[in-house]
Design a protein around this motif. Structure first.
Motif, short mmCIF file in Angstrom:
data_model
loop_
_atom_site.label_atom_id
_atom_site.label_comp_id
_atom_site.label_asym_id
_atom_site.label_seq_id
_atom_site.Cartn_x
_atom_site.Cartn_y
_atom_site.Cartn_z
N LEU A 27 0.82 -1.21 0.00
CA LEU A 27 0.00 0.00 0.00
C LEU A 27 0.86 1.26 0.00
CD1 LEU A 27 -2.85 -1.08 2.44
CD2 LEU A 27 -3.00 -0.81 -0.06
N ALA A 28 1.94 1.27 0.77
CA ALA A 28 2.83 2.44 0.80
C ALA A 28 3.50 2.64 -0.55
CB ALA A 28 3.88 2.28 1.90
N TYR A 29 3.94 1.57 -1.17
CA TYR A 29 4.59 1.66 -2.48
C TYR A 29 3.60 2.17 -3.53
CZ TYR A 29 7.26 0.40 -6.60
OH TYR A 29 7.94 0.44 -7.80
N ALA A 30 2.40 1.61 -3.52
CA ALA A 30 1.37 2.02 -4.49
C ALA A 30 1.02 3.48 -4.32
CB ALA A 30 0.14 1.15 -4.33
N GLU A 31 0.88 3.94 -3.08
CA GLU A 31 0.53 5.34 -2.83
C GLU A 31 1.64 6.27 -3.32
OE1 GLU A 31 -1.62 8.60 -1.91
OE2 GLU A 31 -2.33 6.54 -1.96
N ALA A 35 -0.41 6.89 -6.95
CA ALA A 35 -1.54 7.63 -6.37
C ALA A 35 -2.38 8.24 -7.49
CB ALA A 35 -1.03 8.73 -5.44
N GLY A 36 -3.70 8.12 -7.35
CA GLY A 36 -4.61 8.67 -8.34
C GLY A 36 -4.92 7.73 -9.49
N ARG A 37 -4.22 6.63 -9.60
CA ARG A 37 -4.46 5.67 -10.68
C ARG A 37 -5.47 4.59 -10.31
NH1 ARG A 37 -2.09 6.74 -15.67
NH2 ARG A 37 -0.24 7.97 -15.31
N PHE A 49 -0.10 -17.66 -1.13
CA PHE A 49 -0.32 -16.64 -2.15
C PHE A 49 -0.78 -15.30 -1.58
CE2 PHE A 49 -1.35 -20.62 -4.53
CZ PHE A 49 -0.27 -20.57 -5.40
N CYS A 50 -0.38 -14.24 -2.27
CA CYS A 50 -0.86 -12.89 -2.02
C CYS A 50 -1.42 -12.39 -3.35
CB CYS A 50 0.29 -11.99 -1.57
SG CYS A 50 -0.12 -10.24 -1.48
N TYR A 51 -2.70 -12.07 -3.36
CA TYR A 51 -3.37 -11.59 -4.57
C TYR A 51 -3.56 -10.08 -4.45
CZ TYR A 51 -4.55 -16.49 -5.30
OH TYR A 51 -4.48 -17.85 -5.49
N ILE A 52 -3.25 -9.35 -5.51
CA ILE A 52 -3.39 -7.90 -5.50
C ILE A 52 -4.35 -7.49 -6.62
CG2 ILE A 52 -2.22 -5.68 -5.60
CD1 ILE A 52 0.39 -7.20 -4.89
N ASP A 53 -5.44 -6.83 -6.23
CA ASP A 53 -6.44 -6.33 -7.17
C ASP A 53 -6.57 -4.82 -6.99
OD1 ASP A 53 -7.01 -8.96 -7.89
OD2 ASP A 53 -8.69 -9.11 -6.50
N ALA A 54 -6.92 -4.13 -8.06
CA ALA A 54 -7.15 -2.69 -8.00
C ALA A 54 -8.58 -2.40 -8.45
CB ALA A 54 -6.17 -1.95 -8.91
N TYR A 55 -9.13 -1.36 -7.87
CA TYR A 55 -10.44 -0.85 -8.29
C TYR A 55 -10.19 0.55 -8.84
CZ TYR A 55 -12.47 -4.75 -5.82
OH TYR A 55 -12.80 -6.02 -5.42
N MET A 56 -10.81 0.83 -9.97
CA MET A 56 -10.55 2.11 -10.64
C MET A 56 -11.85 2.78 -11.05
SD MET A 56 -7.27 0.99 -12.89
CE MET A 56 -7.66 -0.73 -13.11
N GLU A 57 -11.77 4.09 -11.18
CA GLU A 57 -12.90 4.87 -11.66
C GLU A 57 -12.99 4.67 -13.18
OE1 GLU A 57 -16.22 7.11 -11.13
OE2 GLU A 57 -14.92 6.31 -9.56
N LEU A 135 -2.49 -0.30 -14.20
CA LEU A 135 -2.80 1.01 -13.64
C LEU A 135 -2.32 2.13 -14.57
CD1 LEU A 135 -1.79 0.45 -9.92
CD2 LEU A 135 -4.07 0.29 -10.96
N MET A 136 -1.45 1.81 -15.49
CA MET A 136 -0.88 2.82 -16.41
C MET A 136 -1.67 2.91 -17.71
SD MET A 136 1.42 3.96 -14.51
CE MET A 136 2.14 5.10 -15.65
N ALA A 137 -2.70 2.10 -17.87
CA ALA A 137 -3.42 2.00 -19.14
C ALA A 137 -4.07 3.32 -19.56
CB ALA A 137 -4.46 0.90 -19.06
N GLU A 138 -4.37 4.18 -18.63
CA GLU A 138 -5.06 5.42 -19.01
C GLU A 138 -4.09 6.53 -19.32
OE1 GLU A 138 -8.37 6.62 -16.72
OE2 GLU A 138 -8.96 4.58 -16.38
#
Length: 138
Positions: A27-31, A35-37, A49-57, A135-138
Motif C-alpha cells: 500500500l505504501a509503495y502504491a501510494e 496515487a490517483g491511478r 499466495f498474495c493476490y493484488i487487485d485494484a479498483y478504478m474509476e 494502472l498505467m493504461a489510461e
C-alpha cells in the motif's frame, strides 16, 4: 528424472505477521508511485499466495451508452467501479523472497513471469510493479 527448481511451484504459508507487513509495504509503495491511478487496492492472502487487485474509476465517454445497451450509464459505472482489476499473484518463500505471476485477461489466469531485473524472485513491491501495468493504461 533429475530434480529441477521451479519458482512458480510450492511456497510457504504466509505468517500473520508477514501478511500485515506485506500489506503495508504494498500500500505504501502504491501510494508513492501510483496515487490517483486507482480508487482502492485489495490485497488478499490464501495459503502461500498474495493476490493484488485494484479498483478504478471508469472512463465513460460522452453519449454512452449507445442505443440498445443492456444497462444504463449509472448501472455501467457502478458495475465497473466494483469490478476488480487483477494485477498479480505473489508466491511466498520468505519475507523478501517471492515469485510473481501476472494476470492475463486473454487466458483469464495467472501466468508466471520474471521480475523487471530478470530474476525469478523479488520483493512484494517489485511484484506489485509487474501488475501495475494495468494502472498505467489510461
Amino acid at each position: 528424472m533429475p530434480w529441477v527448481y521451479d519458482p512458480h511451484a510450492g511456497g510457504v504459508k504466509i505468517p500473520e505477521k508477514t501478511k500485515e507487513s506485506t500489506r503495508k509495504r504494498i500500500l505504501a509503495y502504491a501510494e508513492k508511485h501510483y496515487a490517483g491511478r486507482y480508487t482502492r487496492l485489495e490485497i488478499r492472502f490464501r495459503k502461500q499466495f498474495c493476490y493484488i487487485d485494484a479498483y478504478m474509476e471508469p472512463h465513460v465517454p460522452d453519449g454512452f451508452p449507445p442505443p440498445g445497451y443492456p444497462e444504463t450509464r449509472e448501472q455501467y459505472i457502478e458495475r465497473v467501479r466494483n469490478t476488480p482489476t487483477h494485477l498479480c499473484r505473489l508466491r511466498h518463500f520468505s519475507e523478501d523472497r517471492w515469485s510473481v505471476a501476472f494476470y492475463t485477461y486473454s487466458k483469464e489466469k495467472y501466468e508466471p513471469t520474471f521480475f523487471h531485473n530478470g530474476s525469478d524472485h523479488g520483493t512484494p513491491e517489485e511484484g506489485f510493479e509487474i501488475g501495475a501495468i494495468y494502472l498505467m493504461a489510461e
